[in-house]
Design a protein around this motif. Structure first.
Motif, PDB file in Angstrom:
ATOM      1  N   LEU A 288      -0.620  14.438   0.916  1.00 21.22           N
ATOM      2  CA  LEU A 288       0.529  14.454   0.144  1.00 21.22           C
ATOM      3  C   LEU A 288       0.768  15.805  -0.872  1.00 21.22           C
ATOM      4  O   LEU A 288       0.655  15.821  -1.755  1.00 21.22           O
ATOM      5  CB  LEU A 288       0.605  13.254  -0.747  1.00 21.22           C
TER       6      LEU A 288
ATOM      7  N   ASP B  34       1.391   4.188  -3.495  1.00 18.28           N
ATOM      8  CA  ASP B  34       1.166   5.631  -3.427  1.00 18.28           C
ATOM      9  C   ASP B  34       2.497   6.352  -4.066  1.00 18.28           C
ATOM     10  O   ASP B  34       2.547   7.181  -5.056  1.00 18.28           O
ATOM     11  CB  ASP B  34       1.180   6.192  -1.807  1.00 18.28           C
ATOM     12  N   HIS B  35       3.676   5.701  -3.710  1.00 17.33           N
ATOM     13  CA  HIS B  35       4.840   6.362  -4.323  1.00 17.33           C
ATOM     14  C   HIS B  35       5.110   5.850  -5.945  1.00 17.33           C
ATOM     15  O   HIS B  35       5.596   6.689  -6.541  1.00 17.33           O
ATOM     16  CB  HIS B  35       6.049   5.567  -3.526  1.00 17.33           C
TER      17      HIS B  35
ATOM     18  N   ARG C 296       2.633   5.597  -8.004  1.00 19.57           N
ATOM     19  CA  ARG C 296       1.917   6.263  -8.777  1.00 19.57           C
ATOM     20  C   ARG C 296       2.361   7.713  -9.182  1.00 19.57           C
ATOM     21  O   ARG C 296       2.496   8.441 -10.060  1.00 19.57           O
ATOM     22  CB  ARG C 296       0.512   6.600  -8.150  1.00 19.57           C
TER      23      ARG C 296
ATOM     24  N   GLN D 130      -4.024  11.148 -10.134  1.00 21.26           N
ATOM     25  CA  GLN D 130      -3.287  11.343  -8.707  1.00 21.26           C
ATOM     26  C   GLN D 130      -4.471  11.609  -7.665  1.00 21.26           C
ATOM     27  O   GLN D 130      -5.694  11.855  -8.058  1.00 21.26           O
ATOM     28  CB  GLN D 130      -2.220  12.508  -8.517  1.00 21.26           C
ATOM     29  N   VAL D 131      -3.841  11.537  -6.501  1.00 26.86           N
ATOM     30  CA  VAL D 131      -4.779  12.067  -5.447  1.00 26.86           C
ATOM     31  C   VAL D 131      -4.894  13.392  -5.431  1.00 26.86           C
ATOM     32  O   VAL D 131      -4.298  13.943  -5.896  1.00 26.86           O
ATOM     33  CB  VAL D 131      -4.393  11.410  -3.931  1.00 26.86           C
TER      34      VAL D 131
ATOM     35  N   ASP E 297      -3.950   6.688   1.726  1.00 24.62           N
ATOM     36  CA  ASP E 297      -4.042   8.155   0.815  1.00 24.62           C
ATOM     37  C   ASP E 297      -4.992   7.770  -0.415  1.00 24.62           C
ATOM     38  O   ASP E 297      -5.134   8.872  -1.205  1.00 24.62           O
ATOM     39  CB  ASP E 297      -2.574   8.455   0.368  1.00 24.62           C
ATOM     40  N   ASN E 298      -5.031   6.373  -0.782  1.00 29.77           N
ATOM     41  CA  ASN E 298      -5.960   6.483  -2.064  1.00 29.77           C
ATOM     42  C   ASN E 298      -6.901   5.010  -1.855  1.00 29.77           C
ATOM     43  O   ASN E 298      -7.132   4.333  -0.964  1.00 29.77           O
ATOM     44  CB  ASN E 298      -4.753   5.966  -3.171  1.00 29.77           C
TER      45      ASN E 298
ATOM     46  N   GLN F 186      -2.222  15.963  -4.152  1.00 23.07           N
ATOM     47  CA  GLN F 186      -0.972  16.015  -5.325  1.00 23.07           C
ATOM     48  C   GLN F 186      -1.437  16.707  -6.583  1.00 23.07           C
ATOM     49  O   GLN F 186      -0.636  17.509  -7.012  1.00 23.07           O
ATOM     50  CB  GLN F 186      -0.783  14.596  -5.714  1.00 23.07           C
TER      51      GLN F 186
ATOM     52  N   ARG G  51       0.870  -1.148   0.014  1.00 27.30           N
ATOM     53  CA  ARG G  51       0.065   0.032   0.141  1.00 27.30           C
ATOM     54  C   ARG G  51       0.707   1.397   0.112  1.00 27.30           C
ATOM     55  O   ARG G  51       0.473   2.086  -0.661  1.00 27.30           O
ATOM     56  CB  ARG G  51      -0.953  -0.021   1.253  1.00 27.30           C
TER      57      ARG G  51
END
Length: 320
Positions: A200, A67-68, A70, A128-129, A231-232, A132, A63
């Motif tokens: 983020l 995030d990283h 993406r 992205q989220v 975060d996602n 970001q 998980r």
């Protein structure tokens, strides 16, 4: 580690299936994809995915890595397109950001609208989220984005598209899954999953969605401390299946529902979170001005296509 490893991993994580990712997203064979994932895990030094009866699930390390991964892929795409922009300075160029999961609803109509006006335009899509995306707008790497009203973004302007209702997401076998609607007080005692309070972004404040969720629970007089935060949406869906927990998410999250997760509407006053078009106030892009001038048409197109935008959720916009 190669970029294709990251692309393969993200595809598997988002589809929740090696078979689906291999055949529908990556157009490769499942054995080949499995080898690529194993090579990636060997390079990282941690197990990122696990197999279960529900399909492929992310480990806690997976998980975090998702995030990283993406972010890396998004930055590479923007870097490549920035170089192409300099190589082809006469070609209209526009970077459009999307809150992950909203592409299926808004992207086709947005692309059609832009190409109606500018047939030769070069459009780059970045998913992205929301925090970001806000950073990308502020830095000028994204021209316009479908996102939330994030805090600490005084240099950005937001135009409301729709107010999205929140629902309860849970495993299909959950005790509340058979209900037509869920009273928020029934969530007491449940494993509660939420969007991370640490955004983020450049300001470090909580994302807009987390603020809405926390305010709603407080208004209902309910104290729910998240057992896990992520975060996602892909991470939250994985946590719902692995922990048996529940989460409050916007209805668009249904676009990413794995078979093991179901959603149910809330009873009483239903909380909403804004989906907006955001852009930097001093962005001089003529393409941006054309896009903003046709937002009403975009909303109408999506409304007719989905029949999911209620009349009360749509808003008339005024330029300025």
């Amino acid at each position: 580690m190669e970029l294709r490893h990251l692309r393969y991993f993200v595809a598997v994580a988002e589809s929740g299936s090696l078979t689906v990712a291999a055949s529908e997203k990556l157009h490769t064979t499942q054995p080949s994809l499995s080898r690529q994932i194993k090579d990636l895990e060997s390079e990282v030094g941690a197990q990122l995915l696990t197999r279960s009866v529900r399909g492929i699930e992310l480990t806690p390390a997976g998980r975090v890595f998702l995030d990283h991964a993406r972010v890396v892929l998004s930055q590479v795409e923007i870097a490549v397109e920035s170089a192409r922009r300099l190589a082809e300075p006469t070609k209209p160029y526009f970077v459009l950001g999307f809150l992950t999961g909203h592409e299926s609803t808004w992207l086709p109509e947005a692309l059609q609208l832009l190409r109606d006006e500018l047939p030769n335009i070069h459009i780059v899509v970045s998913s992205q989220v929301s925090p970001q995306l806000a950073v990308g707008l502020s830095k000028g790497t994204i021209d316009a984005a479908f996102l939330r009203r994030e805090e600490g973004t005084s240099d950005l302007a937001f135009r409301l598209l729709v107010k999205e209702q929140l629902e309860v997401f849970m495993p299909v076998g959950h005790r509340l899954a058979s209900r037509d609607g869920v009273d928020p007080r029934e969530l007491r005692g449940e494993i509660f999953l939420s969007i991370s309070a640490k955004a983020l972004n450049g300001v470090g404040g909580p994302p807009a969605l987390r603020i809405v969720i926390d305010a709603y629970l407080k208004k209902c007089g309910i104290s729910l401390k998240p057992s896990h935060e992520v975060d996602n949406l892909a991470g939250i869906m994985s946590l719902i299946t692995s922990t048996g927990g529940v989460a409050l998410l916007p209805t668009y999250a249904k676009n990413l529902l794995p078979v093991a997760v179901i959603s149910r509407p809330l009873k009483g006053v239903i909380p909403t979170v804004d989906l907006c078009i955001g852009y930097k106030k001093d962005n001089p892009s003529p393409v941006l001005q054309i896009f903003l001038s046709r937002l009403e048409e975009l909303i109408d197109r999506v409304s007719r296509k989905t029949h999911q935008v209620s009349p009360g959720a749509r808003v008339k916009h005024h330029h300025g």
